[in-house]
Design a protein around this motif. Structure first.
Motif, mmCIF file in Angstrom:
data_model
loop_
_atom_site.group_PDB
_atom_site.id
_atom_site.type_symbol
_atom_site.label_atom_id
_atom_site.label_comp_id
_atom_site.label_asym_id
_atom_site.label_seq_id
_atom_site.Cartn_x
_atom_site.Cartn_y
_atom_site.Cartn_z
ATOM 1 N N LYS A 1 1.016 -1.111 -0.207
ATOM 2 C CA LYS A 1 -0.047 -0.129 0.166
ATOM 3 C C LYS A 1 0.807 1.376 0.032
ATOM 4 N N VAL A 2 0.288 2.201 -0.510
ATOM 5 C CA VAL A 2 1.080 3.510 -0.255
ATOM 6 C C VAL A 2 0.027 4.754 0.110
ATOM 7 N N TYR A 3 0.288 5.722 0.985
ATOM 8 C CA TYR A 3 -0.572 6.494 1.662
ATOM 9 C C TYR A 3 -0.038 7.823 1.268
ATOM 10 N N PHE A 4 -0.850 8.746 1.132
ATOM 11 C CA PHE A 4 -0.285 10.427 0.680
ATOM 12 C C PHE A 4 -1.063 11.346 1.460
ATOM 13 N N LYS A 5 -0.489 12.417 1.699
ATOM 14 C CA LYS A 5 -1.060 13.751 2.334
ATOM 15 C C LYS A 5 -0.540 14.830 1.335
ATOM 16 N N PHE A 6 -1.636 15.526 1.072
ATOM 17 C CA PHE A 6 -1.520 16.689 0.176
ATOM 18 C C PHE A 6 -1.612 18.067 0.765
ATOM 19 N N ALA A 7 -1.035 19.120 0.261
ATOM 20 C CA ALA A 7 -1.161 20.432 0.708
ATOM 21 C C ALA A 7 -2.236 20.903 0.050
ATOM 22 N N PRO A 8 -3.001 21.921 0.729
ATOM 23 C CA PRO A 8 -4.075 22.735 0.049
ATOM 24 C C PRO A 8 -3.895 23.685 -0.759
ATOM 25 N N THR A 9 -2.617 24.071 -0.848
ATOM 26 C CA THR A 9 -2.239 25.141 -1.728
ATOM 27 C C THR A 9 -1.014 24.874 -2.673
ATOM 28 N N THR A 10 -0.737 25.653 -3.741
ATOM 29 C CA THR A 10 0.690 25.222 -4.533
ATOM 30 C C THR A 10 1.679 25.572 -3.884
ATOM 31 N N LEU A 11 2.706 24.424 -3.794
ATOM 32 C CA LEU A 11 4.047 24.662 -3.111
ATOM 33 C C LEU A 11 5.277 24.556 -4.223
ATOM 34 N N ARG A 12 6.568 24.835 -3.740
ATOM 35 C CA ARG A 12 7.653 24.872 -4.422
ATOM 36 C C ARG A 12 7.963 23.397 -4.765
ATOM 37 N N GLU A 13 8.446 22.919 -5.817
ATOM 38 C CA GLU A 13 8.402 21.883 -6.154
ATOM 39 C C GLU A 13 9.789 21.088 -5.872
ATOM 40 N N VAL A 14 9.491 19.752 -5.399
ATOM 41 C CA VAL A 14 10.922 18.938 -4.856
ATOM 42 C C VAL A 14 11.081 17.911 -5.996
ATOM 43 N N ALA A 15 12.193 17.482 -6.085
ATOM 44 C CA ALA A 15 12.546 16.549 -7.004
ATOM 45 C C ALA A 15 13.536 15.612 -6.280
ATOM 46 N N ILE A 16 13.729 14.225 -6.756
ATOM 47 C CA ILE A 16 14.380 13.248 -6.259
ATOM 48 C C ILE A 16 15.152 12.702 -7.396
ATOM 49 N N ALA A 17 16.572 12.650 -7.269
ATOM 50 C CA ALA A 17 17.505 12.235 -8.463
ATOM 51 C C ALA A 17 18.514 11.464 -7.488
ATOM 52 N N SER A 18 19.390 10.792 -8.306
ATOM 53 C CA SER A 18 20.589 10.085 -7.945
ATOM 54 C C SER A 18 21.896 10.339 -8.941
ATOM 55 N N PRO A 19 22.404 11.715 -8.725
ATOM 56 C CA PRO A 19 23.308 12.248 -9.715
ATOM 57 C C PRO A 19 24.719 11.552 -9.377
ATOM 58 N N ILE A 20 24.680 10.998 -8.317
ATOM 59 C CA ILE A 20 26.057 10.035 -7.619
ATOM 60 C C ILE A 20 25.613 8.581 -8.144
ATOM 61 N N SER A 21 26.117 8.106 -8.951
ATOM 62 C CA SER A 21 25.560 6.678 -9.438
ATOM 63 C C SER A 21 26.680 5.801 -10.029
ATOM 64 N N HIS A 22 26.365 4.792 -10.471
ATOM 65 C CA HIS A 22 27.314 3.657 -10.936
ATOM 66 C C HIS A 22 27.476 3.805 -12.629
ATOM 67 N N THR A 23 26.904 4.837 -12.910
ATOM 68 C CA THR A 23 27.257 5.069 -14.634
ATOM 69 C C THR A 23 27.951 6.193 -14.950
ATOM 70 N N ALA A 24 28.437 6.240 -16.092
ATOM 71 C CA ALA A 24 29.220 7.330 -16.936
ATOM 72 C C ALA A 24 28.037 8.553 -17.054
ATOM 73 N N ILE B 1 23.267 7.167 -4.869
ATOM 74 C CA ILE B 1 23.111 8.038 -3.704
ATOM 75 C C ILE B 1 22.096 8.930 -4.215
ATOM 76 N N TYR B 2 20.873 8.871 -3.676
ATOM 77 C CA TYR B 2 19.671 9.659 -3.881
ATOM 78 C C TYR B 2 19.835 11.088 -3.187
ATOM 79 N N TYR B 3 19.346 11.896 -3.908
ATOM 80 C CA TYR B 3 19.188 13.300 -3.027
ATOM 81 C C TYR B 3 17.948 14.021 -3.301
ATOM 82 N N TRP B 4 17.282 14.464 -2.312
ATOM 83 C CA TRP B 4 15.925 15.382 -2.277
ATOM 84 C C TRP B 4 16.452 16.724 -2.344
ATOM 85 N N TYR B 5 15.775 17.428 -3.399
ATOM 86 C CA TYR B 5 16.152 18.795 -3.357
ATOM 87 C C TYR B 5 15.244 19.701 -3.897
ATOM 88 N N ALA B 6 15.311 20.952 -3.984
ATOM 89 C CA ALA B 6 14.441 21.963 -4.770
ATOM 90 C C ALA B 6 15.287 23.109 -5.001
#
Length: 434
Positions: A177-200, A322-327
């Motif tokens: 299962k997965v559960y979510f909580k939402f904001a009532p308004t527009t927020l600044r966007e967050v991204a998840i990425a893995s710039p440190i990785s096992h690939t060139a 190595i994943y990073y959460w950022y804005a």
């Protein structure tokens, strides 16, 4: 320090240490608590959206299975996700879960083409428009975004749970299962990425390949193209992993520690959230170093005798992520406090570290090593380039304070692997000569 730390006090550590030293005697079994039960429900209070995958009977052979399950959100307008929690339906068979959001019809079409619930999705969802929005690994807690930030979910999209099931599972049902909580308004966007990785081009001394009966260290780096605000990090390796760390080096050669796990445990992984948001300016370099032990001394080695292991998504393969959460950075982000509490009476004196301390790093002509315990005549140092070639055995001297000083004056500017052995302990450290 990290947000929401779960730590033991000195007296608690001492109680455990004394019990182990006494031979771990059994206590009064009549006072034993009931066995803990696997969590089955949400920790998020009043989630705004609850999604559950269909029951799926897991049957795997000698190979791992990656299966994607498509869960329509039914959202009639875009929402900003502020909290997410993944609850595996069966902890005994769920290796890890990646949660994606997708607005295309590709995942649904792939699902219809597979006679079983979901569809096979090795390496991804099969859709280039899928966006990573959450991760679950053993030990992971529910995740909450910083104030004023959230992950944008477009209307009419679907959630895709990509679940990794390990080999040799015989007819065990999962219904995660997965559960979510939402904001009532527009927020600044967050991204998840893995710039440190096992690939060139991130991996500096690849490919990711660990021969049998060897230990290897790999280095990965990424130069930030813009000012960003980082607030969480999550390293990931598999069973051969022995240690992993990430740090950042700014334009003034200032080193910022991010995460350091000297004793990697594949069965206990998590996302580490910073107490305050970290400003990472443009051109700052993110570094990652990961060490692997493919010898019989590694009790978690999946192969006996050891076999060569390379990059792959199976449990018996290896990864460096190595994943990073950022804005995108805004003025004042570095003042945003995620967790302002200060742990009290935390155990810091009982546990001992055998890790060599190497400083300064980056270094100019000399570098110091502390925490070595052997005799000076047993100390051995070797310097390797990023291709793993021995380039120098550094000259060193023992200082009056017991530290060891290495001479780097004849070493070219660059990044190296410093291998240290004091007669009882061998470690590889990444150093930068500037």
């Amino acid at each position: 320090r990290y947000a929401h730390e779960s730590l033991l006090r000195n007296e608690e550590i001492k109680t455990i240490s004394d019990w182990v030293d006494a031979g771990s005697p059994m206590g009064d079994v009549n006072k034993a608590p009931a066995d803990p039960k696997a969590k089955t429900e949400t920790s998020i209070i009043s989630p705004d959206l609850r999604l559950k995958m269909p029951n799926y009977a897991v049957n795997t052979s000698a190979k791992d299975e990656y299966r994607c399950f498509v869960l329509p959100t039914g959202l009639s307008a875009e929402k900003f996700l502020t909290e997410i929690e993944i609850v595996p339906g069966n902890f005994s068979v769920v290796h890890h879960v990646l949660v994606f959001h997708d607005t295309s019809n590709i995942p649904a079409s792939l699902d219809l083409a597979d006679p079983n619930p979901g569809y096979l999705g090795f390496g991804g969802t099969g859709s280039s428009s899928s966006k990573l929005i959450g991760v679950w690994v053993p030990g992971q807690d529910p995740f909450k975004m910083p104030p004023g930030m959230g992950i944008k979910l477009e209307k009419g999209g679907s959630i895709i749970l990509q679940i990794h099931y390990p080999p040799y599972i015989n007819n065990i049902t999962d219904s995660s299962k997965v559960y979510f909580k939402f904001a009532p308004t527009t927020l600044r966007e967050v991204a998840i990425a893995s710039p440190i990785s096992h690939t060139a081009p991130s991996l500096q001394n690849g490919p990711l390949y660990i021969p049998a009966n060897q230990e290897k260290t790999f280095i990965s780096k990424y130069t930030l193209p813009a000012n960003v605000s980082i607030f969480a990090v999550a390293p990931h390796m598999h069973l051969l992993g022995s240690s992993i760390k990430s740090f950042a080096v700014g334009t003034a050669n200032d080193t910022v520690p991010i995460v350091d796990i000297p004793k990697w445990n594949f069965h206990w992984q998590r996302t580490y959230i910073f107490p305050k948001i970290m400003k990472a300016p443009k051109n700052m370099v993110l570094w990652g170093t990961a060490s692997y032990n493919n010898t019989a001394a590694n009790k978690n080695n999946p192969n006996n005798p050891p076999q060569a292991v390379s990059l792959g998504e199976g449990t018996g393969d290896e990864m460096l992520l190595i994943y990073y959460w950022y804005a995108i950075y805004q003025n004042g982000d570095e003042n945003i406090v995620i967790d302002g509490s200060t742990p009290k009476n935390v155990g810091t004196t009982v546990l001992k570290s055998t890790s060599f301390k190497v400083y300064p790093n980056p270094a100019n002509t000399v570098i110091h090593v502390e925490n070595w315990s052997g005799k000076p005549e047993n100390m051995h140092c070797e310097l390797y380039n990023l291709s793993g070639q021995l380039i120098k055995i550094p000259v060193f001297e023992i200082l009056p304070n017991g530290a060891m000083q290495l001479d780097l004056s004849n070493v070219a500017v660059g990044t190296y692997l410093l291998k240290l052995n004091d007669g009882s302990n061998t470690q590889v450290k990444t150093i930068i000569r500037n």
